[in-house]
Design an enzyme around this catalytic site. Structure first.
Site, PDB file in Angstrom:
ATOM      1  N   ASP A   1      -9.863   7.350   4.396  1.00  0.00           N
ATOM      2  CA  ASP A   1      -9.648   6.892   2.992  1.00  0.00           C
ATOM      3  C   ASP A   1     -10.685   5.828   2.418  1.00  0.00           C
ATOM      4  O   ASP A   1     -10.274   4.874   2.164  1.00  0.00           O
ATOM      5  CB  ASP A   1      -8.186   6.343   3.044  1.00  0.00           C
ATOM      6  CG  ASP A   1      -7.517   6.348   1.611  1.00  0.00           C
ATOM      7  OD1 ASP A   1      -8.074   6.611   0.518  1.00  0.00           O
ATOM      8  OD2 ASP A   1      -6.372   5.334   1.541  1.00  0.00           O
TER       9      ASP A   1
ATOM     10  N   ALA B   1       2.771   0.563   3.641  1.00  0.00           N
ATOM     11  CA  ALA B   1       3.136  -0.749   3.938  1.00  0.00           C
ATOM     12  C   ALA B   1       3.152  -1.604   3.040  1.00  0.00           C
ATOM     13  O   ALA B   1       2.496  -1.496   1.964  1.00  0.00           O
ATOM     14  CB  ALA B   1       2.138  -0.955   5.296  1.00  0.00           C
TER      15      ALA B   1
ATOM     16  N   GLY C   1       0.957  -1.267   0.089  1.00  0.00           N
ATOM     17  CA  GLY C   1      -0.004  -0.138   0.018  1.00  0.00           C
ATOM     18  C   GLY C   1       0.737   1.107  -0.029  1.00  0.00           C
ATOM     19  O   GLY C   1       1.942   1.124  -0.093  1.00  0.00           O
TER      20      GLY C   1
END
Lengths: 198, 888
Positions: free
Chosen positions: B263, B152, B149
């Site tokens: 998000d 991460a 992501g």
């Protein structure tokens, strides 16, 4: 150990900077360049969003490009640095990677790659450059151990990296004060030389 | 100097010893000094008194800074080991570099194959070197890498204690490195772990193992909602409402605990095998501050900010709260109902639209959308947080009320993922006024074959013309002259543009869908072609504009002085005396420039304006790197873009169809104004780019940079033709009208003329004693205007390489040539507008600014030389017709 022994044995490669030696086709110089800069390129790629295997792949592509176009890199002005050039190459390769990724993801409806495309366009800030420079020097020191006598490296390490007073270092290493300063000066001179313009 | 007791050499000066200690002696000196130091006790003692505290290398090596953990990853070590082992090519010399490079590359690709594959499901166990986490990581066994992501890497791992599979997330090392960020990650992860809801992906464990912090969460098998939407298009209204209501329930339970998601987007929602939504990455979005920074600072960086709330898009981080999640859920509902998010386009465009445009009504895009559901959706997507639902609970309640009213249990099963081929979309560009006519029968027809069927477009008006476009390129033009045509197309995205007098066409229906079973195979959607919603105006369709130019129609000719708006009149007629030499025929008032579209929040006044060479297109850069493109013929805005944060300069191609931007980000970016998309990025400069210039045909661009080089770029083939050092750095660059030469100007008034094809230096001459600020080629004669930093303007002969004319007055603004090359227009520091002869020291026209302090800046002439576009210091733009006889 006699001071003069160190003096005699320490005369490593000539005083050409690393880049010049790589250009000249010196194999060890290439290895050194890769060890010095490989981690930097890898870390850039990772920060620009690549997974570990992708970062290693793209990093390899970057060095392929460097290998074949090193002659194209010229220091036209004193400020031009090899690192900036390398960063441009790495940026291009990373963007190429994301562009390929985008094409694949667009058909799959994903959006991850888009987030990274051009994410790497931002110029590095001073703190980043400084941190990278520090790490370059540290790696350079580690690599120097093959070029110098262990005693020279030890004297350098103790006085510079560990900050031990020269007198103490001389005593514990069984060297004269002169030899310690010589060691320190030699290694620093080599570092300056090798990293000149990098 | 005291002689040394051993050698008799004089002892070394303190200066020399310091340099010696730093390893910084000039070449040749070192050996001599070393010989002395090796034997001289006195000098050794002297050395001992120096400190090396200020030596940069020593300081760096001594600093207690930790090494970069990324560099200790196995992937990195692997890469370095392979790279250094590979090229055993002792004769890598200049003459062989190409050959050996190729060999190297070949050896490489062979060698990397085994290495590049560990992402596949089985690769990791065989080759765990490539994973940054060891195979055994605390109580977890890392099985494989699932994805990365923004913040991460995520791995599939096996929890050996509880014997279950988990998703293990290890933040990026930029987070691992900083103890503050690491604490923040853990804090947020703890908050997320406190949320227990069936629709939230549970966090199992947060920890740190050997200095690496991580979290583990439920491993969800299923499909991402984004993939589902991409494969199936919109959802039945009932499913959409149910899904969003379930998500709202999950979000509500988080809000209760003070956790905001920030998000929510289809890529963060999993559909489990039962078709239930699972929301992931709770509260973690805020950990990734880098991402937020990117978003707020450089719109174009993020590809799809479609789900972002206006407060997030504006970068008002402190205002991001529960209401932002409601907005994102509203967008999600919108997309599920209609099949696409409310705002589409390039990232920069989307951010602009989120900030300034009301969302389209779902019913306008798809008539069958339920009006109550539409109202819920639009309220959730209100620009201002206080106009949205007061809480996500209230929003969920609204959805549940609707669901209760429209019970349609029969739809419930339809969300279970099924395998279907991705649908094909047909985007029909129905510009502002280019409308599509589909009629039951007709004389002319266009039949488009697709791998899944055929579509026929028929029309029965000989004035109509249909164009099939792909990526802005016209593939086919069908009109009365071509008759009926059949065309086979491969799968992809096409645009059908209908060109003609819009009054003759009515779009009916606005949206066409071809379905097979429940699945949409072909969909025809109207696409927003411009921001101009006013259908009273001429179309701003790029195709139409291009046609007008190529047929020699000069758009500014049609402007009628009697239609000039009163604001414009009052703005310009105050400052420009109407003495018959100049007639105001149009323009854009300062007020309109700041409000490109009615109903939009005003922009700050533009920082600078750029006019295309033909005088028909204007680009205005506003603070925040917002660029609005204006069509001067219609005086309407046609596009709205956000430039990357570092781009500070821009230029338009002669015909106004592409824009180049550059600046501190170093690459030169070329944008297509037909779709607002980034067309190409040209990398090579290693420092700030000062100026960019297009060739007249828009195929080449030249740029000058603080890195000291001038570069010429091939826009079409996306290459760097050449780079040449200017000597000192150049702030000005221009391409000759025939596209054969490039001129660059340096810091000491030196002008260099280069051959564009070979990069050879043709001529160098001194045009000024000061840094050159601007260069412009005469469009019709072999001369070059050079303006220096002090404002002095000279016109040089290209043939002889020397200045021919020095203009006595010091222009304040950049000079502009008329198309015949006889006149240069500029403004003086007193605010006068001057038309000066380009070869003789003669002023042709001098218009004093009657208002004190007003400056009339000529932006350029129209292609026919009859119009001069001028901006005044209040920020407005006026179009003046030259000469006393009014144009037809």
């Amino acid at each position: 150990m006699n001071d003069h022994d160190i003096l005699e044995r320490d005369l490593g490669p000539t005083s050409l900077s690393l880049l010049v030696r790589v250009r000249g086709g010196e194999e060890q110089a290439w290895t050194k360049l890769v060890h010095l800069y490989g981690p930097l390129v890898y870390a850039w790629c990772r920060r620009w969003g690549l997974s570990p295997p992708d970062a290693a792949d793209v990093g390899q592509e970057v060095f392929c490009a460097v290998w074949s176009s090193l002659d194209g890199f010229r220091r036209e002005r004193p400020g031009d640095s090899f690192r900036a050039w390398l960063r441009v190459v790495a940026r291009n390769k990373t963007n190429d990677f994301w562009r390929r990724q985008c094409q694949q993801e667009q058909s799959a409806g994903g959006s991850r790659a888009w987030q990274y495309l051009e994410a790497s366009c931002e110029p590095p800030d001073e703190a980043e450059i400084s941190r990278e420079t520090t790490q370059l020097y540290r790696r350079a020191v580690e690599l120097l151990t093959t070029d110098f006598e262990p005693a020279t490296v030890a004297a350098f390490w103790r006085t510079v990296v560990e900050g031990q007073p020269a007198r103490e270092a001389a005593q514990s290493l069984g060297l004269s004060l002169n030899a310690v300063y010589i060691a320190k000066s030699r290694v620093l001179a080599r570092l300056r030389e090798e990293l000149a313009g990098l | 100097m005291t002689p040394s007791s051993f050698t008799g050499d004089p002892c070394l000066a303190a200066q020399v010893l310091t340099q010696y200690l730093r390893g910084d002696l000039p070449e040749g000196e070192h050996e001599r000094v070393e010989r002395h130091v090796s034997v001289c006790q006195r000098c050794a003692l002297a050395l001992d008194t120096f400190t090396d505290g200020e030596d940069d290398i020593v300081l760096r090596l001594r600093a207690p800074e930790a090494s970069d953990p990324l560099e200790s990853e196995a992937g990195c070590q692997h890469m370095v080991a392979r790279l250094s082992a590979l090229p055993r090519q002792p004769n890598r010399g200049r003459s062989h570099s190409h050959g050996s490079g190729d060999k190297f590359a070949a050896a490489w690709s062979r060698d990397t194959q085994s290495f590049a594959s560990p992402q596949n499901s089985t690769g990791c166990r065989n080759d765990c070197n490539s994973a940054p986490l060891p195979e055994v990581f605390g109580r977890y066994r890392i099985l494989r890498w699932l994805g990365a992501g923004g913040m991460a890497d995520v791995y599939l791992a096996h929890d050996t204690e509880l014997d279950r599979q988990v998703a293990l997330k290890a933040p990026n090392l930029s987070i691992q490195q900083s103890s503050i960020e690491r604490e923040r990650f853990k804090r947020e992860a703890r908050a997320a772990a406190a949320i227990h809801h069936p629709q939230v992906c549970s966090v199992f464990d947060i920890g740190e193992h050997e200095g690496v912090c991580y979290l583990t969460m439920r491993y969800v098998e299923g499909q991402l909602l984004s993939s589902h939407l991409a494969a199936h298009g919109r959802l039945p209204a009932h499913d959409a409402a149910r899904l969003v209501s379930q998500l709202a329930d999950a979000v509500a339970s988080a809000h209760e605990r003070g956790v905001v998601h920030r998000d929510i987007k289809p890529a963060n929602v999993f559909l489990d095998p039962q078709g239930l939504p699972i929301l992931m990455d709770f509260g973690l979005a805020s950990v990734d501050r880098r991402q937020e920074d990117k978003l707020t600072q450089a719109g174009a960086v993020m590809g799809t900010p479609a789900y972002m709330s206006p407060e997030q898009a504006a970068g008002q981080i402190e205002q991001v709260g529960p209401a932002s999640d409601i907005y994102s859920l509203g967008v999600l509902l919108f997309e599920m109902l209609v099949g696409r998010p409310p705002f589409t386009g390039s990232a920069s465009e989307v951010i602009g639209k989120i900030l300034y445009l009301p969302p389209p009504k779902p019913t306008e895009l798809l008539r069958e959308v339920d009006s109550e559901l539409e109202a819920i959706c639009l309220r959730a997507m209100s620009k201002s947080p206080e106009h949205r639902y007061a809480s996500v609970v209230e929003f969920r309640q609204a959805l549940q009320n609707w669901l209760a009213k429209h019970d349609a249990s029969k739809h419930d099963a339809s969300l279970a993922p099924t395998r279907t081929p991705p649908r094909m979309r047909w985007w029909i560009a129905a510009g502002v006024a280019s409308l599509l006519a589909i009629v039951a029968c007709g004389v002319y027809s266009l039949v488009l074959h697709t791998p899944t069927g055929a579509i026929e477009v028929r029309f029965h008006d000989e004035n109509a013309q249909v164009r099939v476009l792909q990526e802005g390129k016209v593939l086919e033009i069908i009109d009365a002259s071509t008759g009926s045509q059949m065309r086979r197309l491969s799968t992809g995205r096409y645009e059908l543009a209908l060109v003609g007098d819009r009054n003759q066409f009515v779009v009916q229906p606005a949206r066409v869908q071809l379905k097979r079973g429940d699945h949409v195979i072909v969909e025809i959607l109207p696409v927003e072609r411009s921001l101009v919603g006013n259908s009273e105006q001429e179309p701003a369709h790029p195709t139409a504009a291009a046609t007008a130019t190529s047929t020699g129609k000069l758009p500014l000719n049609q402007l009628d002085p009697s239609t000039v708006s009163p604001e414009l009149r009052s703005q310009f007629l105050k400052t420009v005396p109407q003495n018959g030499e100049l007639t105001l025929v149009g323009g854009i008032s300062a007020e309109s420039l700041q409000r490109p579209q009615a109903g939009m929040a005003p922009l700050e006044p533009p920082l600078f304006l750029v006019l295309s060479g033909d005088g028909a297109t204007l680009a205005a850069m506003h603070p925040g790197k917002v660029v609005v493109i204006w069509d001067l013929a219609t005086q309407q805005s046609t596009r709205y873009m956000t430039m990357p944060r570092y781009d500070t300069t821009m230029t338009l191609s002669h015909d106004g169809t592409i824009l180049a931007s550059a600046g501190g980000g170093w690459p030169v970016r070329v944008w297509s104004l037909a779709d607002g998309m980034l067309q190409s990025t040209h990398e090579g400069h290693t420092n700030w780019v000062n100026t960019i210039a297009f060739s007249r045909d828009g195929k080449l661009a030249a740029s000058s940079s603080k890195d000291g080089t001038v570069r010429v770029w091939d826009i079409v083939n996306r290459g760097n033709l050449w780079a040449r050092p200017h000597g000192d750095w150049s702030r000005a660059v221009a391409i000759s009208p025939d596209g054969l030469q490039v001129a660059s100007g340096g810091q000491k008034g030196l002008v260099k003329l280069w051959d564009i094809a070979s990069g050879k230096l043709i001529r160098t001459w001194t045009a000024s004693t000061h840094p050159v600020l601007h260069l412009q080629f005469n469009p019709a004669k072999p001369t070059l205007a050079v303006k220096d930093e002090t404002g002095a303007l000279t016109v040089s002969s290209l043939t002889y390489g020397k200045p021919l004319l020095r203009v006595a007055m010091h222009p304040l603004t950049f000079p502009r040539f008329s198309p015949d090359g006889d006149t240069i227009a500029f403004a003086t520091p007193e605010g006068e507008l001057v038309l000066h002869d380009s070869a003789l020291p003669t002023v042709r026209l001098r218009l004093p600014a009657p208002v004190k302090g007003a400056v009339l800046t000529p932006l350029g002439f129209s292609d026919d030389g009859r119009h001069l576009v001028v901006s005044d210091s209040t920020g407005g733009v006026g179009i003046f017709r030259l000469g006393s006889t009014p144009a037809p």
